[in-house]
Design a protein around this motif. Structure first.
Motif, PDB file in Angstrom:
ATOM      1  N   SER A  40      -3.363  -2.322 -18.226  1.00 51.84           N
ATOM      2  CA  SER A  40      -3.710  -1.828 -16.890  1.00 51.84           C
ATOM      3  C   SER A  40      -2.818  -0.661 -16.458  1.00 51.84           C
ATOM      4  O   SER A  40      -3.276   0.240 -15.764  1.00 51.84           O
ATOM      5  N   SER A  41      -1.576  -0.646 -16.872  1.00 54.30           N
ATOM      6  CA  SER A  41      -0.669   0.418 -16.429  1.00 54.30           C
ATOM      7  C   SER A  41      -0.686   1.641 -17.346  1.00 54.30           C
ATOM      8  O   SER A  41      -0.584   2.763 -16.869  1.00 54.30           O
ATOM      9  N   ARG A  42      -0.811   1.426 -18.658  1.00 53.76           N
ATOM     10  CA  ARG A  42      -0.753   2.537 -19.614  1.00 53.76           C
ATOM     11  C   ARG A  42      -2.050   2.729 -20.390  1.00 53.76           C
ATOM     12  O   ARG A  42      -2.230   3.756 -21.032  1.00 53.76           O
ATOM     13  N   GLY A  43      -2.879   1.681 -20.426  1.00 48.77           N
ATOM     14  CA  GLY A  43      -4.086   1.731 -21.241  1.00 48.77           C
ATOM     15  C   GLY A  43      -3.796   1.437 -22.699  1.00 48.77           C
ATOM     16  O   GLY A  43      -4.691   1.459 -23.526  1.00 48.77           O
ATOM     17  N   GLN A  44      -2.544   1.160 -23.020  1.00 46.24           N
ATOM     18  CA  GLN A  44      -2.132   0.941 -24.404  1.00 46.24           C
ATOM     19  C   GLN A  44      -1.015  -0.085 -24.491  1.00 46.24           C
ATOM     20  O   GLN A  44      -0.112  -0.085 -23.662  1.00 46.24           O
ATOM     21  N   THR A  45      -1.082  -0.902 -25.522  1.00 48.82           N
ATOM     22  CA  THR A  45       0.043  -1.744 -25.904  1.00 48.82           C
ATOM     23  C   THR A  45       0.812  -0.984 -26.983  1.00 48.82           C
ATOM     24  O   THR A  45       0.373   0.092 -27.404  1.00 48.82           O
ATOM     25  N   GLY A  62     -13.615   5.173 -17.258  1.00 46.78           N
ATOM     26  CA  GLY A  62     -12.954   6.047 -18.208  1.00 46.78           C
ATOM     27  C   GLY A  62     -11.445   6.050 -18.104  1.00 46.78           C
ATOM     28  O   GLY A  62     -10.770   6.415 -19.043  1.00 46.78           O
ATOM     29  N   GLY A  63     -10.880   5.636 -16.955  1.00 45.37           N
ATOM     30  CA  GLY A  63      -9.423   5.560 -16.822  1.00 45.37           C
ATOM     31  C   GLY A  63      -8.919   4.224 -17.336  1.00 45.37           C
ATOM     32  O   GLY A  63      -9.643   3.480 -17.997  1.00 45.37           O
ATOM     33  N   ASN A  64      -7.667   3.926 -17.020  1.00 39.69           N
ATOM     34  CA  ASN A  64      -7.123   2.627 -17.413  1.00 39.69           C
ATOM     35  C   ASN A  64      -7.882   1.522 -16.687  1.00 39.69           C
ATOM     36  O   ASN A  64      -8.307   1.695 -15.548  1.00 39.69           O
ATOM     37  N   PRO A  65      -8.023   0.366 -17.341  1.00 38.44           N
ATOM     38  CA  PRO A  65      -8.642  -0.760 -16.632  1.00 38.44           C
ATOM     39  C   PRO A  65      -7.741  -1.218 -15.488  1.00 38.44           C
ATOM     40  O   PRO A  65      -6.531  -1.009 -15.530  1.00 38.44           O
ATOM     41  N   THR A  66      -8.338  -1.833 -14.487  1.00 37.13           N
ATOM     42  CA  THR A  66      -7.545  -2.411 -13.404  1.00 37.13           C
ATOM     43  C   THR A  66      -6.819  -3.638 -13.937  1.00 37.13           C
ATOM     44  O   THR A  66      -7.112  -4.125 -15.031  1.00 37.13           O
ATOM     45  N   MET A  67      -5.883  -4.154 -13.167  1.00 35.72           N
ATOM     46  CA  MET A  67      -5.164  -5.371 -13.558  1.00 35.72           C
ATOM     47  C   MET A  67      -6.158  -6.520 -13.765  1.00 35.72           C
ATOM     48  O   MET A  67      -6.054  -7.270 -14.745  1.00 35.72           O
ATOM     49  N   GLU A  68      -7.130  -6.642 -12.866  1.00 37.95           N
ATOM     50  CA  GLU A  68      -8.127  -7.706 -12.999  1.00 37.95           C
ATOM     51  C   GLU A  68      -8.958  -7.527 -14.267  1.00 37.95           C
ATOM     52  O   GLU A  68      -9.210  -8.492 -14.995  1.00 37.95           O
ATOM     53  N   GLN A  69      -9.396  -6.310 -14.552  1.00 41.86           N
ATOM     54  CA  GLN A  69     -10.185  -6.065 -15.762  1.00 41.86           C
ATOM     55  C   GLN A  69      -9.371  -6.369 -17.013  1.00 41.86           C
ATOM     56  O   GLN A  69      -9.879  -6.969 -17.961  1.00 41.86           O
ATOM     57  N   ALA A  70      -8.109  -5.959 -17.021  1.00 41.84           N
ATOM     58  CA  ALA A  70      -7.251  -6.231 -18.183  1.00 41.84           C
ATOM     59  C   ALA A  70      -7.028  -7.729 -18.358  1.00 41.84           C
ATOM     60  O   ALA A  70      -7.035  -8.237 -19.482  1.00 41.84           O
ATOM     61  N   THR A  88     -15.234  -2.718 -20.243  1.00 44.25           N
ATOM     62  CA  THR A  88     -14.104  -1.971 -20.783  1.00 44.25           C
ATOM     63  C   THR A  88     -14.425  -1.601 -22.225  1.00 44.25           C
ATOM     64  O   THR A  88     -15.343  -2.146 -22.825  1.00 44.25           O
ATOM     65  N   ARG A  89     -13.671  -0.670 -22.763  1.00 47.94           N
ATOM     66  CA  ARG A  89     -13.863  -0.304 -24.165  1.00 47.94           C
ATOM     67  C   ARG A  89     -12.542   0.222 -24.725  1.00 47.94           C
ATOM     68  O   ARG A  89     -11.665   0.653 -23.990  1.00 47.94           O
ATOM     69  N   VAL A  90     -12.442   0.146 -26.034  1.00 53.29           N
ATOM     70  CA  VAL A  90     -11.254   0.666 -26.719  1.00 53.29           C
ATOM     71  C   VAL A  90     -11.719   1.868 -27.530  1.00 53.29           C
ATOM     72  O   VAL A  90     -12.679   1.784 -28.282  1.00 53.29           O
ATOM     73  N   VAL A  91     -11.017   2.981 -27.332  1.00 58.17           N
ATOM     74  CA  VAL A  91     -11.381   4.205 -28.026  1.00 58.17           C
ATOM     75  C   VAL A  91     -10.232   4.658 -28.910  1.00 58.17           C
ATOM     76  O   VAL A  91      -9.064   4.333 -28.662  1.00 58.17           O
ATOM     77  N   LYS A  92     -10.580   5.402 -29.933  1.00 56.02           N
ATOM     78  CA  LYS A  92      -9.599   5.971 -30.877  1.00 56.02           C
ATOM     79  C   LYS A  92      -9.463   7.445 -30.579  1.00 56.02           C
ATOM     80  O   LYS A  92     -10.454   8.163 -30.446  1.00 56.02           O
ATOM     81  N   GLU A  93      -8.232   7.909 -30.452  1.00 61.42           N
ATOM     82  CA  GLU A  93      -7.982   9.336 -30.259  1.00 61.42           C
ATOM     83  C   GLU A  93      -8.125  10.007 -31.617  1.00 61.42           C
ATOM     84  O   GLU A  93      -7.529   9.591 -32.598  1.00 61.42           O
TER      85      GLU A  93
END
Length: 186
Positions: free
Chosen positions: A97-102, A117-125, A180-185
């Motif tokens: 939720s804060s960085r979009g990444q672990t 498209g931004g980071n998920p909210t705390m609830e979504q995460a 939500t979705r996970v994308v690869k840069e």
């Protein structure tokens, strides 16, 4: 009845194989990349969790003074189940939720996105990772086994869902969290 192909997520251009907008150089993350990111996170968390939980268990056993070994062992197990659940859920929920990444996602160049498209909210995460909370069943003797089995079933369902969705690479936990979705840069 014919099965309809999955609808692409908002902003996804199937011809280009990537998302448009702020993160134009991304594409849905493949199962192997996501697995490796979870593996990295799992190793990191296992070390941290192992140190903390070992200290709890050693403290309970060393603090046992006569005849209450079973009670202190059960209490240590219950506290360990709660601490482990908080560590795992807290790590993934906070960082996504804060960085979009672990840490694992950083290494694998993956990013978790919310529906906009931004980071998920705390609830979504939290909703996205709630399946890891099944370990809390360990506070009741023998139910911890069911919690472990529930987590295993969730992981298998997630892997099958990601593998079967060839367009967006989303599984039930992504849908449960509001797409939500996970994308690869790339």
């Amino acid at each position: 009845m014919t099965e309809q192909p999955p609808t692409p997520a908002p902003g996804f251009d199937p011809a280009a194989g990537s998302y448009s907008g702020a993160r134009a150089a991304t594409r849905p993350a493949e199962l192997l990349d996501r697995f490796l990111a979870r593996l990295i996170d799992g190793i990191l968390l296992a070390i941290v969790n192992g140190v903390i939980v070992s200290a709890i268990i050693v403290g309970a056993v060393m603090g046992d003074s006569g005849g209450f070994y079973a009670a202190s062992t059960w209490a240590a197990g219950a506290v360990s189940a709660v601490v482990s659940t908080v560590i795992y859920l807290g790590y993934f929920t906070y960082l996504e939720s804060s960085r979009g990444q672990t840490v694992g996602k950083m290494v694998m160049k993956l990013h978790t996105q919310g529906p906009g498209g931004g980071n998920p909210t705390m609830e979504q995460a939290l909703r996205r990772n709630i399946w890891m909370g099944a370990g809390i069943l360990g506070i009741v003797p023998f139910l911890g086994i069911l919690g472990g089995l529930a987590e295993l079933v969730a992981v298998i369902m997630i892997a099958v869902g990601i593998n079967n969705d060839t367009v967006n690479r989303q599984a039930w936990h992504d849908h449960f969290a509001g797409e939500t979705r996970v994308v690869k840069e790339v």
